[in-house]
Design a protein around this motif. Structure first.
Motif, short mmCIF file in Angstrom:
data_model
loop_
_atom_site.label_atom_id
_atom_site.label_comp_id
_atom_site.label_asym_id
_atom_site.label_seq_id
_atom_site.Cartn_x
_atom_site.Cartn_y
_atom_site.Cartn_z
N ASP A 2 0.82 -6.21 2.81
CA ASP A 2 -0.47 -5.69 3.49
C ASP A 2 -1.21 -7.09 4.17
O ASP A 2 -1.71 -7.02 5.23
N SER A 38 0.97 -1.21 0.03
CA SER A 38 -0.03 -0.06 -0.02
C SER A 38 0.98 1.35 -0.12
O SER A 38 2.23 1.15 0.64
N ARG A 44 0.71 3.91 1.81
CA ARG A 44 1.12 4.03 3.18
C ARG A 44 2.20 3.37 3.90
O ARG A 44 3.22 3.78 4.55
#
Length: 204
Positions: A102, A35, A37
């Motif tokens: 993730d 991701s 982030r």
């Protein structure tokens, strides 16, 4: 015992090994699937570090680095690296960084990678771990405070650099994936200097 995120099931069928030149493309795919982030907190940039020079480093092609990957069902699901350097008075330091896919965060993969990195660093004679963390990454800051209470710190702009002495007995590390915002501590990995080689950690 592996610590996992509440409600998350630990994954047992993964392997940890050193990467090789044939892992360049699998590592590229792994990074691209993170991701934004997770990439930002790990590499201090939302863009995946997939240049040829960076892939060589991430696959263990740089001097004085120790690199590990975790694989599950033949796919890379975690990456960890440590870069050694000489500290004050000739002490041996290492910077570490870990990131987990993730879908596998909170399931014991990251903590296993960190334990292996630290254990191997101690075998090499490393006496302290250096970690550079984004000041906004409160989860990692809390983890360092909890597990390295004697770590010294130095702030520079958006970054905080920690220096934590290694103990003979390394306490269990929380799984990086169990933190809400996975990140990392590896100053070079988020900066152009790494493309030329690590001069010196986060994992979540």
């Amino acid at each position: 015992m592996r610590r996992t995120q509440a409600g998350a099931q630990p994954i047992e069928n993964f392997a940890i090994r050193r990467p090789c030149i044939s892992d360049h493309e699998p590592i590229r795919e792994f990074l691209a699937c993170l991701s934004p982030r997770a990439r930002y907190l790990r590499f201090f940039s939302g863009a995946p570090p997939t240049s040829g020079a960076m892939l060589r480093i991430l696959a263990g092609g740089a001097a004085h680095t120790d690199v590990l990957v975790a694989t599950g069902d033949g796919v890379i699901i975690g990456h960890a690296m440590a870069g050694d350097r000489t500290g004050p008075g000739g002490t041996r330091l290492t910077e570490i960084g870990v990131v987990v896919a993730d879908a596998y965060r909170g399931r014991g993969v990251g903590s296993a990678l960190v334990r292996r990195l630290v254990a191997q660093a101690q075998i090499r004679g490393v006496t302290a771990v250096v970690m550079e963390v984004l000041a906004e990454n409160r989860q990692v800051l809390t983890m360092i405070s909890d597990h390295w209470p004697v770590a010294s710190e130095e702030r520079s702009g958006a970054y905080i650099t920690f220096n934590a002495p290694l103990q003979p007995e390394v306490p269990p590390w929380p799984d990086p994936g169990s933190w809400p915002d996975p990140g990392s501590w590896l100053p070079g990995a988020g900066k152009e200097t790494v493309a030329a080689g690590i001069a010196g950690a986060t994992a979540r």
